[in-house]
Design a protein around this motif. Structure first.
Motif, PDB file in Angstrom:
ATOM      1  N   CYS A 191       0.861  -1.192   0.000  1.00  0.00           N
ATOM      2  CA  CYS A 191       0.000   0.000   0.000  1.00  0.00           C
ATOM      3  C   CYS A 191       0.891   1.234   0.000  1.00  0.00           C
ATOM      4  CB  CYS A 191      -0.955   0.007   1.196  1.00  0.00           C
ATOM      5  SG  CYS A 191      -0.157   0.193   2.815  1.00  0.00           S
TER       6      CYS A 191
ATOM      7  N   ILE B 108      -4.604   0.883   3.858  1.00  0.00           N
ATOM      8  CA  ILE B 108      -4.302   2.134   4.542  1.00  0.00           C
ATOM      9  C   ILE B 108      -5.504   3.063   4.473  1.00  0.00           C
ATOM     10  CG2 ILE B 108      -3.304   3.248   2.500  1.00  0.00           C
ATOM     11  CD1 ILE B 108      -1.089   4.337   4.448  1.00  0.00           C
TER      12      ILE B 108
ATOM     13  N   ASN C 238      -3.557   7.606   7.197  1.00  0.00           N
ATOM     14  CA  ASN C 238      -2.289   6.874   7.097  1.00  0.00           C
ATOM     15  C   ASN C 238      -2.095   5.829   8.185  1.00  0.00           C
ATOM     16  OD1 ASN C 238      -1.270   8.037   4.686  1.00  0.00           O
ATOM     17  ND2 ASN C 238      -0.663   9.866   5.828  1.00  0.00           N
ATOM     18  N   ASN C 239      -3.194   5.343   8.751  1.00  0.00           N
ATOM     19  CA  ASN C 239      -3.118   4.149   9.581  1.00  0.00           C
ATOM     20  C   ASN C 239      -3.074   2.929   8.665  1.00  0.00           C
ATOM     21  OD1 ASN C 239      -3.568   5.366  12.336  1.00  0.00           O
ATOM     22  ND2 ASN C 239      -5.482   6.002  11.337  1.00  0.00           N
ATOM     23  N   ILE C 240      -2.148   2.029   8.908  1.00  0.00           N
ATOM     24  CA  ILE C 240      -1.997   0.818   8.099  1.00  0.00           C
ATOM     25  C   ILE C 240      -2.625  -0.350   8.844  1.00  0.00           C
ATOM     26  CG2 ILE C 240      -0.363  -0.793   7.049  1.00  0.00           C
ATOM     27  CD1 ILE C 240       1.612   1.568   6.872  1.00  0.00           C
TER      28      ILE C 240
ATOM     29  N   ASP D 214       1.176   5.486   1.218  1.00  0.00           N
ATOM     30  CA  ASP D 214       0.595   6.563   2.011  1.00  0.00           C
ATOM     31  C   ASP D 214       0.391   7.796   1.133  1.00  0.00           C
ATOM     32  OD1 ASP D 214       3.040   7.927   1.812  1.00  0.00           O
ATOM     33  OD2 ASP D 214       3.694   7.408   3.841  1.00  0.00           O
TER      34      ASP D 214
END
Length: 441
Positions: free
Chosen positions: A150, A212, A216-218, A152
């Motif tokens: 992924c 994501i 921007n939390n994965i 960001d």
């Protein structure tokens, strides 16, 4: 009796979009196209689908018109950069786009990360081709069977480095580092660990797909920890959902509060715009949902292994993996790995789209119960729509297309008495549904 069918009363419904149930490599209409153990999936801004067709060693495209083509790869396992049609992959497994339309590929057996540019050229952006664990310049770095991928919002790439039990980062300046995860146990079939914590103090056990969100939390499908994990922008790792022991044989099944729920080898995760999370819960043969209130439920799948369409939890899968949302069509696409198919879960609840179809004011169906005929009365003109009826086991007994109707009479006199599910699919994929009862004459 008149029953009004509305968005909130409907039931999600599973259909097959493409794939025959058998392995193959055929392009063309979705009704005849075939795949070979497809794995990852993503969608572009125009609604075209792209599939990492792993065992065909190519990236496939399903256009909005329903035509399947080969987007990149020659179909021969190997390693070769160059023009998309001539390039070679070796089990490409997950894919994603950047904001400019370039695609990035986790090339699993090549131990590399590849890029397919918008002008149709394939290049290697990271990895030497040798399995291992080495940070540094991207083309000198080593991965150990990279899976999830992924980006960001600044263009950094994150990799689920499965058998290194780590999440790696490829920065925009071409440097590979470890973003989260650590430990000394690496290599195929090595034993990972389960620890929440900051960056490299955290532990994973074969992390697979990544997704994501807008902050921007994965989110990580931590397969052999049987959990969904989260890495925030400060690199703090926490558990979103899942419980129980770690290890290949330790999964389970339980719906309920997220930290009490059980999964069994989840290899795929997708976070939607509204914050709901969808999980390809492989060995449980289900697609699970983690809602915003941190409750886990079964979104589709009955736990049986199969290839049956029908109402959500009466449908069957054979190891569901990647999934992605089409917000305009209000549907979740799911890669059905061992059925070599792409399935659709037609949603009857909001997925965060701001689009409000004109027919959300529903329709009426009567009489219900019926002794042989039912009348559907729509509250607005339906230009193109599809009616599907299935029996209580999920077996489809009718599937017909219609155009330009405000109302419709359906003859059911040849159906056996009993309970059925009727579904109305609009031209943009929205489905209304309800149960109908046929008494017979």
């Amino acid at each position: 009796m008149i029953i009004s069918i509305s968005q909130t009363e409907g039931q999600n419904y599973v259909t097959t979009y493409a794939g025959t149930g058998n392995p193959g490599f055929i392009n063309g209409d979705t009704s005849v196209a075939s795949f070979n153990k497809p794995f990852g999936i993503c969608i572009d801004t125009e609604g075209n689908l792209f599939i990492a067709d792993a065992y065909n060693h190519v990236i496939r495209k399903i256009g909005v018109s329903g035509q399947v083509s080969t987007y990149a790869g020659s179909g021969i396992a190997g390693y070769l950069d160059g023009e998309a049609s001539q390039a070679k992959f070796n089990q490409p497994i997950n894919i994603c786009f950047d904001s400019e339309g370039n695609m990035y590929v986790s090339d699993f057996l090549n131990q590399r990360i590849r890029k397919i540019s918008i002008d149709g050229m394939v290049t290697t952006i990271a990895g030497t081709g040798q399995a291992g664990l080495l940070n540094g310049l991207a083309l000198e770095a080593k991965f150990n069977y990279p899976r999830g991928i992924c980006l960001d919002d600044t263009g950094n790439i994150y990799i689920g480095d499965s058998w290194n039990h780590r999440i790696r980062k490829i920065s925009t300046d071409g440097f590979v580092s470890t973003w989260a995860g650590g430990g000394t146990s690496i290599g195929v079939q090595s034993v990972g660990d389960y620890v929440d914590g900051s960056d490299t103090s955290a532990r994973f056990y074969t992390p697979c797909e990544l997704s994501i969100d807008n902050e921007n939390n994965i989110f990580v499908a931590d397969a052999y920890n049987h959990r969904i994990r989260k890495i925030d922008p400060e690199r703090v790792v926490s558990t979103v959902a899942g419980s129980g022991d770690s290890g290949p044989d330790s999964g389970g099944f339980f719906n309920g509060p997220a930290l009490e729920a059980r999964f069994n080898t989840p290899t795929a995760v997708f976070v939607a715009n509204d914050g709901n999370i969808y999980v390809g819960d492989g060995i449980n043969q289900r697609v699970r949902k983690i809602s915003n209130d941190l409750m886990v439920s079964t979104f589709a799948g009955s736990c049986d292994t199969g290839f049956d369409n029908g109402p959500d939890t009466l449908s069957t899968f054979n190891f569901p993996r990647g999934c992605t949302m089409d917000y305009n069509l209000n549907r979740l696409y799911v890669v059905d790995y061992n059925n070599h198919a792409i399935r659709i879960i037609h949603l009857t609840t909001s997925t965060g789209s701001n689009k409000t179809p004109e027919y959300l004011n529903g329709c009426d169906i009567y009489p219900n119960p019926s002794n042989g005929e039912i009348k559907l009365s729509f509250k607005s003109l339906m230009s193109e729509f599809n009616i599907q009826i299935c029996d209580i086991s999920g077996r489809e007994v009718m599937n017909r297309n219609f155009t330009n109707r405000n109302e419709l009479i359906i003859n059911l006199t040849n159906y056996n008495p009993g309970c059925y599910c009727l579904h109305v699919f609009s031209e943009n994929g929205f489905v209304t549904s309800n149960k109908i009862i046929i008494n017979g004459k």
